[in-house]
Design a protein around this motif. Sequence first.
Motif, mmCIF file in Angstrom:
data_model
loop_
_atom_site.group_PDB
_atom_site.id
_atom_site.type_symbol
_atom_site.label_atom_id
_atom_site.label_comp_id
_atom_site.label_asym_id
_atom_site.label_seq_id
_atom_site.Cartn_x
_atom_site.Cartn_y
_atom_site.Cartn_z
ATOM 1 N N THR A 79 0.829 -1.214 0.000
ATOM 2 C CA THR A 79 0.000 0.000 0.000
ATOM 3 C C THR A 79 0.859 1.257 0.000
ATOM 4 O O THR A 79 0.465 2.283 -0.531
ATOM 5 N N SER A 83 1.116 5.966 -2.598
ATOM 6 C CA SER A 83 1.195 7.396 -2.328
ATOM 7 C C SER A 83 2.552 7.985 -2.693
ATOM 8 O O SER A 83 2.710 9.203 -2.747
ATOM 9 N N PHE A 86 1.584 7.891 -7.509
ATOM 10 C CA PHE A 86 0.169 7.700 -7.839
ATOM 11 C C PHE A 86 0.012 7.829 -9.362
ATOM 12 O O PHE A 86 -0.133 8.923 -9.905
ATOM 13 N N THR A 94 -4.994 13.917 -9.622
ATOM 14 C CA THR A 94 -3.891 14.744 -9.123
ATOM 15 C C THR A 94 -4.125 16.227 -9.374
ATOM 16 O O THR A 94 -4.034 17.027 -8.429
ATOM 17 N N ALA A 116 0.177 14.213 5.434
ATOM 18 C CA ALA A 116 -0.053 12.790 5.134
ATOM 19 C C ALA A 116 -1.527 12.441 5.081
ATOM 20 O O ALA A 116 -1.894 11.377 4.572
ATOM 21 N N GLU A 117 -2.387 13.321 5.586
ATOM 22 C CA GLU A 117 -3.817 13.049 5.602
ATOM 23 C C GLU A 117 -4.535 13.528 4.347
ATOM 24 O O GLU A 117 -5.720 13.245 4.169
ATOM 25 N N SER A 119 -5.366 13.782 0.196
ATOM 26 C CA SER A 119 -5.529 12.749 -0.827
ATOM 27 C C SER A 119 -4.179 12.286 -1.352
ATOM 28 O O SER A 119 -3.265 13.089 -1.570
ATOM 29 N N ILE A 120 -4.054 10.976 -1.587
ATOM 30 C CA ILE A 120 -2.796 10.472 -2.134
ATOM 31 C C ILE A 120 -2.507 11.058 -3.503
ATOM 32 O O ILE A 120 -1.357 11.082 -3.940
ATOM 33 N N ARG A 123 -0.020 13.826 -3.303
ATOM 34 C CA ARG A 123 1.226 13.469 -2.623
ATOM 35 C C ARG A 123 2.169 12.788 -3.607
ATOM 36 O O ARG A 123 1.769 12.334 -4.667
ATOM 37 N N GLY A 124 3.416 12.733 -3.248
ATOM 38 C CA GLY A 124 4.362 11.913 -3.982
ATOM 39 C C GLY A 124 4.937 12.536 -5.231
ATOM 40 O O GLY A 124 4.808 13.727 -5.511
ATOM 41 N N ASP A 154 6.778 15.619 2.816
ATOM 42 C CA ASP A 154 5.941 14.433 3.015
ATOM 43 C C ASP A 154 6.553 13.215 2.325
ATOM 44 O O ASP A 154 6.534 12.109 2.871
ATOM 45 N N GLN A 158 7.631 9.635 3.901
ATOM 46 C CA GLN A 158 7.179 8.337 3.373
ATOM 47 C C GLN A 158 8.366 7.416 3.150
ATOM 48 O O GLN A 158 8.294 6.207 3.431
#
Length: 325
Positions: A79, A83, A86, A94, A116-117, A119-120, A123-124, A154, A158
């Motif tokens: 999982t 993130s 994506f 996105t 971190a809370e 939407s994925i 992120r990333g 972030d 991760q």
Amino acid sequence: MRTALILAAGLFAAPAAAGVPEALDQHILPGFDRFVQETGALARTAEEDCTAGTVAPAYHAAFDTWMPLAEVKIGPSDTGALSVLFWPDDRGFTPKALNGLIADADPVVTQPEDYAEVSIAARGLMALDMLLFDPAYDSADPYTCQLVTAVAVDLARQAETLQAAWADEFAAALRSAGAAENATFLSPQEAMRALYTQVLSGLEFTADQRLGRPLGTFERPRPRRAEAWRSERSLRNVLLAADAAQSLAHALAETDLPLTDAAMVSVREAAAKVNDPGFQDIDDPQARLQVEVLAQEVRSLRTAIANEVGAPLGIAPGFNSSDGD
């Protein structure tokens, strides 16, 4: 922690599967160490100067270190990888997520521990790809600049979380496969198959998604469905993914892999003939042909690994790597 100690103790209770320690020690664990190092550098760079021109080189360095790990989607990465990267994102989640944050001037960007809370999709690496390379976003804008920093910080967190989860627990589960206390891998063969599956599924993903998605159909190519096309990383990611599969295959194998190595040479030769690193020219028939040839060579690499690594393991050529069994 107790689980980790139990699994670590199992190292002395059962022999490790041949190739599993090598895969961990030569490929996976050093890969996470490099990813932590480069994402940390990315975060520090963004905190000092969050404009696109300054952050872009650190972004590329971080992305380069993720690609050898991108298709290892077991354990913490089952999982956790989503993130980090994506993609595919057919529905445009996105830009929607990023645009929503910008429109609301959401203060979450000033609270790194809370990012971190979100939407994925915001992120990333792909969020950074859009913020840094899409002309719709201006990294000189104060809020967008803060957003770049928030995503970078972030991402570094991760990376640290994944590294710790692999090093502290899941690597021990793989090493102690077959031990009485190990409920994750009931035999050394299960651990070996789990890692071998990642090799084949990663090459499937590269051929079918990284190359197949932008190719679309002859009548309707989809160049903007290429992975990281804005930063012109599409071809680069294909090569890094193929290199990673070759490296992991060697770590798992007990013998030389001449067919695999020859197939990787063919992948590189085909890639050298692709002119646009972002696959944005595939509406041209000749350019499209070169990408199609590259996809064929990636599939040939997968076949070579199946024959040289899978067959000695007793895994039939028709094995579906996406099933994980």
